[in-house]
Design an enzyme around this catalytic site. Structure first.
Site, PDB file in Angstrom:
ATOM      1  N   GLU A   1     -10.719  -9.641  -4.386  1.00  0.00           N
ATOM      2  CA  GLU A   1      -9.096  -9.420  -5.436  1.00  0.00           C
ATOM      3  C   GLU A   1      -8.214 -10.474  -5.274  1.00  0.00           C
ATOM      4  OE1 GLU A   1      -8.215  -5.245  -3.194  1.00  0.00           O
ATOM      5  OE2 GLU A   1      -7.355  -6.671  -2.075  1.00  0.00           O
TER       6      GLU A   1
ATOM      7  N   ASP B   1     -12.153  -3.939   5.819  1.00  0.00           N
ATOM      8  CA  ASP B   1     -11.550  -5.269   6.784  1.00  0.00           C
ATOM      9  C   ASP B   1     -10.789  -5.950   7.978  1.00  0.00           C
ATOM     10  OD1 ASP B   1     -11.082  -5.115   3.688  1.00  0.00           O
ATOM     11  OD2 ASP B   1      -8.648  -3.950   3.432  1.00  0.00           O
TER      12      ASP B   1
ATOM     13  N   ASP C   1       0.805  -1.511   0.251  1.00  0.00           N
ATOM     14  CA  ASP C   1       0.037  -0.265   0.090  1.00  0.00           C
ATOM     15  C   ASP C   1       1.290   1.246  -0.234  1.00  0.00           C
ATOM     16  OD1 ASP C   1      -2.198  -1.849  -0.177  1.00  0.00           O
ATOM     17  OD2 ASP C   1      -3.126  -1.243   1.664  1.00  0.00           O
TER      18      ASP C   1
ATOM     19  N   GLY D   1     -21.159   2.832   8.382  1.00  0.00           N
ATOM     20  CA  GLY D   1     -19.932   3.348   8.714  1.00  0.00           C
ATOM     21  C   GLY D   1     -20.526   4.091   9.404  1.00  0.00           C
TER      22      GLY D   1
ATOM     23  N   THR E   1      -9.456   4.012   5.231  1.00  0.00           N
ATOM     24  CA  THR E   1      -8.941   2.832   4.416  1.00  0.00           C
ATOM     25  C   THR E   1      -8.869   1.835   5.443  1.00  0.00           C
ATOM     26  OG1 THR E   1      -7.360   4.334   2.745  1.00  0.00           O
ATOM     27  CG2 THR E   1      -7.485   2.699   2.517  1.00  0.00           C
TER      28      THR E   1
HETATM   29  O1  RIB Z   1      -9.044  -2.165   1.879  1.00  0.00           O
HETATM   30  C1  RIB Z   1      -8.472  -1.453   1.770  1.00  0.00           C
HETATM   31  C2  RIB Z   1      -7.765  -2.454   0.838  1.00  0.00           C
HETATM   32  O2  RIB Z   1      -8.356  -1.979  -0.431  1.00  0.00           O
HETATM   33  C3  RIB Z   1      -6.413  -1.080   0.854  1.00  0.00           C
HETATM   34  O3  RIB Z   1      -5.099  -2.193   1.959  1.00  0.00           O
HETATM   35  C4  RIB Z   1      -5.649  -1.621  -0.516  1.00  0.00           C
HETATM   36  O4  RIB Z   1      -4.262  -2.680  -0.974  1.00  0.00           O
HETATM   37  C5  RIB Z   1      -6.765  -2.483  -1.291  1.00  0.00           C
HETATM   38  O5  RIB Z   1      -6.608  -3.765  -1.595  1.00  0.00           O
END
Ligand code: RIB
Length: 277
Positions: free
Chosen positions: A132, A225, A12, A198, A221
């Protein structure tokens, strides 16, 4: 039990910007830093920090040894990460003054992950996936057949992938935008679903709706996750669905008070303290 996370491993690159860059604009950034990221790696770190035994399934290129070492440093088992002939994935992340972001991902090695067989998994283990990497559908199908609990975080959202993976998952995780897209595409969603909203909290549809934990966000960010990894770790530890939801909300609130992604995942003790344990 074990949480298996099939997921992306990204470098990142964070750029602090006064505002997200507009079409045709050239923008001078205020700062740059680099860290471990990727939705998969972030989820693995969040689950490990929440106390789960985590095994990450993924791929890096020859330039990705630092990322494997970083994941191992967070207590994640890295024995299922393969080295492939492609660059390690990277993400370009703009973070503006309000903590909002815009992200570009070059997927590189993430699209070359061999399909896992789960031969050494146990019934009741969990497979956590996002969107991803290569191999998500095949992995979900195999894991479901082997008796694992399959949890899919539909990010980045792709309706066709959701349609294909739905028969093999036990729990679907979406944010408010993804949920709106989902409800447009599907008239009936039979699978268990958690929607994050959120600052409006999160809802396990039909189970519990809980408010957010108010904080001053500096960087959102990786918050989704963090939520996914924490929720799955709590379920793996036998917590009720409502308690798991509460922990995931608090963990992601803590995560947005720090800059970064994997590095910003909160420790279990800090979540315990806020819950009052
Ligand atoms: O959800 C955040 C993530 O999305 C980041 O860490 C980036 O690498 C993308 O995958």
């Amino acid at each position: 039990m074990t949480v298996w996370c099939l997921g992306s491993i990204n470098a990142d690159h964070f750029y602090t910007v006064p505002h997200l860059v507009a079409p045709g604009e050239t923008l001078i950034v205020q700062s740059h830093s680099k860290g471990l990221g990727g939705k998969g790696a972030n989820q693995s770190v969040a689950a490990a920090r929440a106390g789960a035994n985590v095994r990450h399934i993924g791929a890096v290129g020859l330039d990705g040894e630092w990322a494997v070492e970083a994941l191992a440093g967070f207590g994640v088992d890295v024995s299922r990460i393969v080295r492939v002939d492609a660059p390690t994935a990277h993400a370009i992340i703009q973070v503006d003054a309000n903590g909002e972001n815009a992200i570009l991902v070059h997927p590189g090695a993430n699209m070359m992950i061999p399909t896992p067989d789960f031969a050494d998994a146990f019934v009741g283990d969990t497979l956590l996936l996002q969107n991803e990497t290569s191999g998500t559908i095949a992995a979900a199908r195999t894991a479901k057949a082997e008796g694992l609990r399959v949890v899919y975080s539909a990010a980045p959202f792709d309706a066709a992938t959701v349609r294909e993976i739905l028969p093999f998952i036990d729990l679907l995780l979406v944010n408010a935008l993804e949920n709106a897209a989902l409800e447009t595409e599907f008239s009936d969603i039979a699978v268990d679903r958690v929607v994050t909203r959120g600052s409006d909290g999160a809802e396990w549809i039909g189970v519990a709706k809980l408010p957010a934990h108010a904080v001053q966000a500096v960087d959102t960010t990786g918050a989704g996750d963090c939520f996914a990894g924490t929720l799955v770790a709590a379920l793996d530890q036998g917590m009720s669905r409502e308690d798991a939801l509460r922990r995931a909300i608090i963990a992601s609130a803590l995560q947005v008070t720090k800059k970064g992604t994997a590095d910003a995942m909160p420790l279990k003790e800090d979540v315990d303290r806020l819950i009052g344990l």
